[in-house]
Design an enzyme around this catalytic site. Structure first.
Site, PDB file in Angstrom:
ATOM      1  CG  HIS A   1      12.238   9.156   2.202  1.00 31.03           C
ATOM      2  ND1 HIS A   1      10.930   9.364   1.883  1.00 31.03           N
ATOM      3  CD2 HIS A   1      12.858  10.357   2.056  1.00 31.03           C
ATOM      4  CE1 HIS A   1      10.752  10.656   1.553  1.00 31.03           C
ATOM      5  NE2 HIS A   1      11.927  11.266   1.644  1.00 31.03           N
TER       6      HIS A   1
ATOM      7  CG  ASP B   1       9.479  -0.943  -2.294  1.00 25.37           C
ATOM      8  OD1 ASP B   1       8.404  -0.405  -2.586  1.00 25.37           O
ATOM      9  OD2 ASP B   1      10.522  -0.805  -2.976  1.00 25.37           O
TER      10      ASP B   1
ATOM     11  N   PRO C   1       0.829  -1.217   0.000  1.00 24.98           N
ATOM     12  CG  PRO C   1      -0.090  -1.113   2.152  1.00 24.98           C
ATOM     13  CD  PRO C   1       0.698  -1.992   1.244  1.00 24.98           C
ATOM     14  CG  ASP C   2      -0.634   4.996  -1.803  1.00 21.60           C
ATOM     15  OD1 ASP C   2      -1.018   5.553  -2.844  1.00 21.60           O
ATOM     16  OD2 ASP C   2      -1.363   4.832  -0.797  1.00 21.60           O
ATOM     17  CG  PHE C   3       3.200   6.296   2.815  1.00 20.25           C
ATOM     18  CD1 PHE C   3       4.096   6.142   1.771  1.00 20.25           C
ATOM     19  CD2 PHE C   3       3.485   5.693   4.037  1.00 20.25           C
ATOM     20  CE1 PHE C   3       5.266   5.403   1.931  1.00 20.25           C
ATOM     21  CE2 PHE C   3       4.649   4.947   4.207  1.00 20.25           C
ATOM     22  CZ  PHE C   3       5.526   4.804   3.156  1.00 20.25           C
ATOM     23  NE  ARG C   4       1.480  12.140   2.796  1.00 20.10           N
ATOM     24  CZ  ARG C   4       2.695  11.595   2.861  1.00 20.10           C
ATOM     25  NH1 ARG C   4       3.089  10.710   1.939  1.00 20.10           N
ATOM     26  NH2 ARG C   4       3.525  11.889   3.839  1.00 20.10           N
TER      27      ARG C   4
ATOM     28  CG  ASN D   1       8.862   3.688  -3.231  1.00 21.16           C
ATOM     29  OD1 ASN D   1       8.199   4.577  -2.690  1.00 21.16           O
ATOM     30  ND2 ASN D   1       8.653   3.294  -4.482  1.00 21.16           N
TER      31      ASN D   1
HETATM   32  N1  APR Z   1      -0.404   4.410 -10.485  1.00 22.38           N
HETATM   33  C1  APR Z   1      -0.137   5.745 -10.459  1.00 22.38           C
HETATM   34  N2  APR Z   1      -0.144   6.475  -9.322  1.00 22.38           N
HETATM   35  C2  APR Z   1      -0.434   5.819  -8.170  1.00 22.38           C
HETATM   36  C3  APR Z   1      -0.711   4.431  -8.117  1.00 22.38           C
HETATM   37  C4  APR Z   1      -0.680   3.727  -9.347  1.00 22.38           C
HETATM   38  N3  APR Z   1      -0.933   2.415  -9.399  1.00 22.38           N
HETATM   39  N4  APR Z   1      -0.963   4.090  -6.809  1.00 22.38           N
HETATM   40  C5  APR Z   1      -0.843   5.225  -6.080  1.00 22.38           C
HETATM   41  N5  APR Z   1      -0.525   6.271  -6.896  1.00 22.38           N
HETATM   42  C6  APR Z   1      -0.247   7.661  -6.532  1.00 22.38           C
HETATM   43  C7  APR Z   1      -1.182   8.236  -5.499  1.00 22.38           C
HETATM   44  O1  APR Z   1      -2.316   8.801  -6.158  1.00 22.38           O
HETATM   45  C8  APR Z   1      -0.306   9.302  -4.859  1.00 22.38           C
HETATM   46  O2  APR Z   1      -0.300  10.503  -5.619  1.00 22.38           O
HETATM   47  O3  APR Z   1       1.032   7.659  -5.916  1.00 22.38           O
HETATM   48  C9  APR Z   1       1.090   8.694  -4.944  1.00 22.38           C
HETATM   49  C10 APR Z   1       1.534   8.078  -3.621  1.00 22.38           C
HETATM   50  O4  APR Z   1       1.689   9.131  -2.709  1.00 22.38           O
HETATM   51  P1  APR Z   1       2.033   8.789  -1.178  1.00 22.38           P
HETATM   52  O5  APR Z   1       1.121   7.710  -0.700  1.00 22.38           O
HETATM   53  O6  APR Z   1       2.072  10.108  -0.451  1.00 22.38           O
HETATM   54  O7  APR Z   1       3.495   8.170  -1.234  1.00 22.38           O
HETATM   55  P2  APR Z   1       4.861   8.951  -1.410  1.00 22.38           P
HETATM   56  O8  APR Z   1       4.687  10.149  -2.295  1.00 22.38           O
HETATM   57  O9  APR Z   1       5.877   7.955  -1.793  1.00 22.38           O
HETATM   58  O10 APR Z   1       5.142   9.441   0.115  1.00 22.38           O
HETATM   59  C11 APR Z   1       6.350  10.134   0.336  1.00 22.38           C
HETATM   60  O11 APR Z   1       5.912  10.159   2.694  1.00 22.38           O
HETATM   61  O12 APR Z   1       5.150   8.885   4.425  1.00 22.38           O
HETATM   62  C12 APR Z   1       6.272   9.449   3.890  1.00 22.38           C
HETATM   63  O13 APR Z   1       8.486   8.696   3.961  1.00 22.38           O
HETATM   64  C13 APR Z   1       7.218   8.352   3.486  1.00 22.38           C
HETATM   65  O14 APR Z   1       8.474   8.054   1.440  1.00 22.38           O
HETATM   66  C14 APR Z   1       7.200   8.398   1.971  1.00 22.38           C
HETATM   67  C15 APR Z   1       6.869   9.853   1.702  1.00 22.38           C
END
Ligand code: APR
Length: 281
Positions: free
Chosen positions: A138, A121, A45-48, A119
């Protein structure tokens, strides 16, 4: 009337024009910036993201706020939530995505100047991207140490602790009973020196690809703005983020990043090579 907009590098703001620019040989120093969105297809899962993001699903750990799970002062007083999360995120259970493989394809063609990833991972390494071209801005789970005396902690015992959901403590116990933490950059910690040493690579780019990040966290989020206005920037993301779209040569490829990358691979004539490389990983 000559308005002051700089001459465009791309023939138009499209994936086809980006492919044409790469095939012309004018894009030889491609800098890629990635976030959790390129690993969601791998099952991480992503974060937000509103429903599926980690921060939306940490409620069960009753944190003061979601980011506390990566906050150093919170970790010191309560390391348990992080180790609940670490069990889910720990490398080894996941497979690189097509987006990771596309970046390794750029490297194999001598076109990858630098990859900056947020990331933790380690899927970039698993996809075959040369380690010297990766900046893990990070940090990652690749190593761990005591947060008090910095003594490294063994990989095998770490894996056992994470798998058992147990909180590891300093190997020098009882002299030191500090908590052990992977080399992941927590809020409140400095980014690795390598990040600051390599940021100039972003300014040297002749093409910027931003993939799967909300660009919410600085200083990483400022990377795409280091390129001169004349350098095309391509965003592969579900939604528009940061300043992407504001430069004359920005191209927004909104939607799933694997789909966007496959579209670019088709235009480049690399699709077969991409799919084969991904299948053979
Ligand atoms: N295809 C395209 N975009 C996607 C997909 C996908 N399959 N899945 C998710 N996204 C997009 C989301 O819409 C969002 O804009 O990827 C982005 C993920 O954003 P975050 O969840 O905020 O992750 P990230 O930007 O890596 O967070 C940055 O925040 O929590 C801290 O240290 C942590 O490295 C992390 C940093």
């Amino acid at each position: 009337v000559d308005d002051d907009t700089p001459p465009q590098t791309l023939s138009e703001r499209s994936v086809a024009a980006v492919a044409e620019y790469i095939k012309s040989g004018r894009a030889r120093r491609i800098v890629v910036m990635t976030g959790a969105g390129i690993s969601t297809a791998a099952g991480i899962p992503d974060f937000r993201s509103p429903e599926t993001g980690l921060y939306a699903n940490l409620a069960s750990l009753n944190l003061p706020e979601p980011e506390a799970v990566f906050d150093l002062s919170f970790f010191r007083q309560n390391p348990a939530p992080f180790y609940v999360l670490a069990k889910d995120l720990y490398p080894g259970n996941y497979h690189p995505t097509v987006s990771h493989v596309f970046i390794s394809l750029l490297a194999s063609k001598g076109l990858l100047h630098q990859l900056f990833t947020q990331n933790i991972d380690c899927l970039e390494r698993a996809a075959g991207i040369p380690a010297d071209l990766i900046v893990e801005a990070h940090g990652s789970f690749a190593a761990q140490r005591c947060i008090e005396c910095k003594t490294p902690f063994g990989d095998a015992p770490m894996r056992e602790h994470v798998r058992a959901g147990k909180v590891p403590r300093c190997e020098r116990a009882p002299e030191c009973d500090g908590l052990v933490k992977p080399d992941i950059v927590f809020f409140g910690e400095a980014l690795p020196r390598l990040f600051f040493e390599r940021t100039r690579m972003a300014a040297e780019a002749d093409l910027i690809l931003v993939m799967g990040t909300s660009l919410q966290v600085h200083p990483f989020a400022s990377l795409p703005n280091l390129a001169p206005e004349s350098v095309p920037r391509v965003l592969f993301n579900l939604e528009r983020v940061g300043t992407l779209g504001s430069h004359a040569d920005d191209v927004l490829v909104l939607g799933d990043c694997d789909a966007g990358v496959r579209k670019l691979a088709d235009e480049l004539g690399w699709r077969e090579e991409l799919e084969t490389r991904w299948r053979e990983l």
